[in-house]
Design an enzyme around this catalytic site. Structure first.
Site, mmCIF file in Angstrom:
data_model
loop_
_atom_site.group_PDB
_atom_site.id
_atom_site.type_symbol
_atom_site.label_atom_id
_atom_site.label_comp_id
_atom_site.label_asym_id
_atom_site.label_seq_id
_atom_site.Cartn_x
_atom_site.Cartn_y
_atom_site.Cartn_z
ATOM 1 N N ASP A 114 0.869 -1.183 0.000
ATOM 2 C CA ASP A 114 0.000 0.000 0.000
ATOM 3 C C ASP A 114 0.905 1.231 0.000
ATOM 4 O OD1 ASP A 114 0.962 0.241 2.544
ATOM 5 O OD2 ASP A 114 -0.961 -0.003 3.545
ATOM 6 N N ASP A 287 -8.081 -7.312 0.557
ATOM 7 C CA ASP A 287 -7.136 -7.536 1.645
ATOM 8 C C ASP A 287 -7.851 -7.204 2.940
ATOM 9 O OD1 ASP A 287 -5.954 -4.934 3.205
ATOM 10 O OD2 ASP A 287 -6.740 -4.394 1.250
ATOM 11 N N CYS A 325 -13.612 -28.770 7.320
ATOM 12 C CA CYS A 325 -12.356 -28.068 7.014
ATOM 13 C C CYS A 325 -11.202 -29.063 6.976
ATOM 14 C CB CYS A 325 -12.097 -27.000 8.073
ATOM 15 S SG CYS A 325 -10.584 -26.083 7.790
ATOM 16 N N CYS A 327 -7.938 -28.057 7.032
ATOM 17 C CA CYS A 327 -6.689 -27.361 7.379
ATOM 18 C C CYS A 327 -5.899 -28.185 8.402
ATOM 19 C CB CYS A 327 -6.982 -25.962 7.920
ATOM 20 S SG CYS A 327 -7.481 -25.914 9.643
ATOM 21 N N CYS A 330 -7.548 -28.269 11.954
ATOM 22 C CA CYS A 330 -8.713 -29.137 12.098
ATOM 23 C C CYS A 330 -8.334 -30.612 11.999
ATOM 24 C CB CYS A 330 -9.768 -28.789 11.044
ATOM 25 S SG CYS A 330 -10.576 -27.222 11.418
ATOM 26 N N HIS A 356 -6.467 -21.844 10.514
ATOM 27 C CA HIS A 356 -7.830 -22.262 10.175
ATOM 28 C C HIS A 356 -8.606 -21.123 9.488
ATOM 29 C CE1 HIS A 356 -11.869 -23.858 10.477
ATOM 30 N NE2 HIS A 356 -12.204 -22.660 10.931
HETATM 31 ZN ZN LIG Z 1 -9.757 -25.763 9.851
#
Ligand SMILES: [Zn+2]
Length: 703
Positions: A114, A287, A325, A327, A330, A356
């Site tokens: 930025d 963003d 999920c 990830c 998880c 996550h």
């Molecule tokens: Zn997750």
């Protein structure tokens, strides 16, 4: 022809008529039916980017709580870093030595910088904006900097980002027309200077559409910028004051005006639902700090709503956050474990939640892109817009009952304290007392001291007033009260100018500067310190506003040894540690000395304490004592006046303690100060019983 047209000049500005490809080689893959959502690909110096794209924010060359590896594993592809913060620290020399941000932070993907404009916007009282740029004082070392279109581009070149942003003047989206128009015109002139400053750099450069919430300004701004050789265009100045509906309306209005063959970036937005709604309105890039900021607060986004991991309902849960999920968090950790980490204020909890949340955002973005490419976005949008605004449906919220935790940052007898509502205060370790424990420090300072004393209107010149107003700030602490007064002065000065204002002398008393030193070292936790003044106070004990109308001085040492020598105050912000931690500052003898010193004036003392013992001390010292406003859970505070007329003329008509209070005091177990001997008690009792405040009906009636 101006020298900056090293890129082919576009002379026609008709919509969708831009004939040449930008250096990003932006290629539109698909536009969805019944929606303005679109999927595209563009090339940067560090690889290809597929849109829609979400960029996590790496303010200080790090996305908080994450490593580069953990970020990549979540699906992050493009990072945003803040020019303003990197300019102040580590500074351009360090980045140049490393050949740019990529090698410095070990990130090999695209980076967008930025311009610093938004950070300057959020320092409204410690910067000056003129045609050249914005002059401001560093929160790191107190030095002055000029952020101009040229210096911003120079810094972004040192950072070596793939996409640079032109410096803009960001104002509140609710700003009135004339102000919004002036800021837009300045932004346009700066846009042209930014293009000139880019020279032959291979880094891409985006312009920023401004115009607040005024339709014709937004259209004018988009038309102006799309005629310039930018490689992409951003929508700035949203998410700063407007409603959600206005944000969506203006996003759609601006994208209508932007060329099809350039990426469109909506700055600082947003939540998952904001992203979905904005893609629907034709935005490609986003963003936001939300995924990591909420992770820090113990919040997880899931397919069934947001989970508050602080809540004890998760204490025994073996479930992952979200069964849907995939990830790393998880896959490997239970809610119970992360709940425990969050409660213990362990950084790992923030890290795991961040992974996550980021994965949640990237899954959303991937689904959005897939549905656009399959021309199925509209039905996806209809389904998802309901799902994304759910809260935790399995465990509906009850009023929170949260413990307070503390961070490790520490200096001397003080440490930084995080309240359950996620603001920071300073805590004295030995006494355990927290300065402003219940409300954010600057909120409490404003309500209790600045607003309640009507400081702003007292600063205005009136005929029968002395030219100088004196405030005592007893217990400087982390300067929350003093800075609230400074900001109030600056607001009034900006509105009324020098001619209408009285001189303000602010005198702070403090014996231990560790709390302020600690707080200035952690400016991220204490937004009220983003100003040059507290740094000068620490360095030299003095600070003066450029108008010379405000002088702030620090009297270091024991308050009691300075009472008689300090300028007689009109207002006293009485905020030392409590009578338990510092009894001498709350006894009748100290108050009597203050009272006597103030007698030539009609002075007012404001304090957070409403305890009977403190009020009794004030009464025996001679003050007229009234109930002050409540602040949050404290239903009551105290105002003490040297003259009864002070209370009667006060705009809030505060209620003087009356006969009911007296009756309660008579029955009270703590009727006498513990230091009082038996022989002294009758005299003390008489002082209270015969106080003028209780004698005359007219006083009791001021209630
Ligand atoms: Zn997750």
């Amino acid at each position: 022809m101006p020298e900056y047209f090293s890129y082919p000049q576009i002379s026609t500005v008709r919509k969708n008529s831009r004939p040449l490809k930008s250096p990003l080689n932006f290629t539109l893959e698909r536009e969805s039916s019944g929606s303005k959502a679109r999927a595209a690909i563009f090339q940067t110096l560090h690889g290809e980017v597929k849109t829609p794209i979400f960029m996590p924010v790496g303010t200080q060359a790090t996305v908080k709580g994450q490593t580069v590896e953990s970020l990549k594993a979540t699906g992050a592809r493009v990072l945003l870093v803040n020019t303003y913060h990197l300019l102040l620290r580590p500074g351009p020399e360090v980045l140049k030595k490393f050949g740019g941000i990529h090698r410095f932070m070990n990130w090999d993907g695209p980076v967008l910088t930025d311009s610093g404009g938004f950070q300057i916007f959020s320092l409204p009282h410690s910067r000056e904006i003129n045609e050249d740029g914005a002059r401001f004082q560093s929160y790191v070392d107190g030095k002055f900097y000029l952020l101009s279109p040229e210096s911003s581009i120079e810094m972004q070149k040192a950072i070596g980002s793939d996409i640079m942003m032109a410096l803009d003047q960001c104002i509140l989206s609710t700003a009135p027309y004339a102000q919004a128009e002036a800021a837009m015109d300045l932004t346009h002139r700066w846009a042209e200077r930014s293009l000139r400053a880019r020279g032959d750099s291979p880094q891409a450069l985006f312009g920023i559409v401004q115009g607040a919430c005024h339709q014709d300004l937004r259209k004018k701004s988009a038309a102006f910028l799309r005629a310039l050789p930018f490689d992409g265009l951003a929508i700035g100045g949203l998410a700063v004051g407007e409603t959600h509906l206005q944000r969506y309306e203006f996003t759609g209005l601006v994208t209508e005006q932007l060329p099809q063959n350039l990426p469109r970036y909506l700055m600082g937005v947003g939540t998952p639902i904001d992203i979905l709604e904005s893609v629907h309105r034709g935005v490609d890039m986003f963003d936001c700090i939300i995924p990591s900021q909420l992770a820090q607060r113990g919040v997880a986004f899931t397919s069934h709503g947001k989970l508050q991991l602080r809540r004890s309902v998760h204490k025994f849960s073996e479930e992952p956050f979200d069964a849907q999920c995939d990830c790393q968090t998880c896959k490997q950790y239970s809610r119970a474990y992360v709940h425990h980490l969050v409660k213990s204020d362990e950084i790992l909890g923030w890290h795991l939640l961040g992974i996550h949340n980021m994965a949640f955002y990237y899954r959303l973005i991937r689904e959005i892109r897939k549905s656009i490419l399959q021309d199925d976005f509209l039905s996806y949008y209809e389904k998802k817009r309901i799902e994304l605004v759910r809260s935790d449906e399995e465990n509906p919220a009850r009023p929170p009952k949260e413990a307070k935790t503390s961070r490790s940052a520490r200096l001397g007898d003080y440490e930084i304290h995080t309240a359950a509502r996620s603001f920071y205060s300073i805590r004295q370790v030995s006494s355990g007392e927290v300065m402003h424990s219940v409300n954010p420090p600057s909120d409490e300072a404003n309500k209790l001291y600045v607003e309640q004393s009507f400081l702003a209107s007292r600063l205005l010149k009136r005929e029968i007033q002395a030219d100088e107003l004196v405030i005592w700030d007893v217990g400087l602490g982390a300067a929350a009260n003093a800075m609230a007064a400074v900001r109030c002065f600056e607001r009034t000065y900006a509105e009324k100018g020098a001619n209408g204002l009285r001189h303000l002398r602010l005198v702070s008393f403090e014996w231990d500067l560790d709390p302020l030193t600690l707080a200035t070292k952690n400016p991220g936790c204490f937004p009220h310190l983003r100003h040059g003044a507290p740094f000068r106070i620490l360095e030299t004990g003095k600070w003066q506003h450029t108008s010379n109308l405000l002088q702030w001085e620090l009297l270091k040492g024991d308050f009691r040894s300075a009472i008689e020598s300090a300028n007689i105050p009109d207002l006293i912000f009485y905020d030392p540690f409590s009578s338990k931690a510092d009894p001498a500052l709350w006894n009748a003898e100290t108050f009597a000395r203050i009272f006597k010193h103030c007698l030539p004036k009609s002075a007012e003392l404001y304090t957070y304490s409403a305890s009977t013992a403190v009020r009794v001390s004030l009464l025996t010292a001679g003050f007229f004592v009234a109930e002050g406003i409540g602040t949050g859970p404290k239903s009551d505070t105290t105002i003490a006046f040297t003259r009864a007329t002070g209370a009667r003329n006060h705009p809030l008509s505060p209620r003087l303690l009356g006969r009911e209070w007296l009756a309660r005091w008579r029955r009270s177990g703590s009727k006498f100060p513990t230091t009082l001997s038996n022989e002294e008690r009758p005299h003390f009792e008489e002082l209270i019983e015969t106080h003028r405040q209780f004698l005359s009906d007219s006083f009791a009636k001021s209630s």
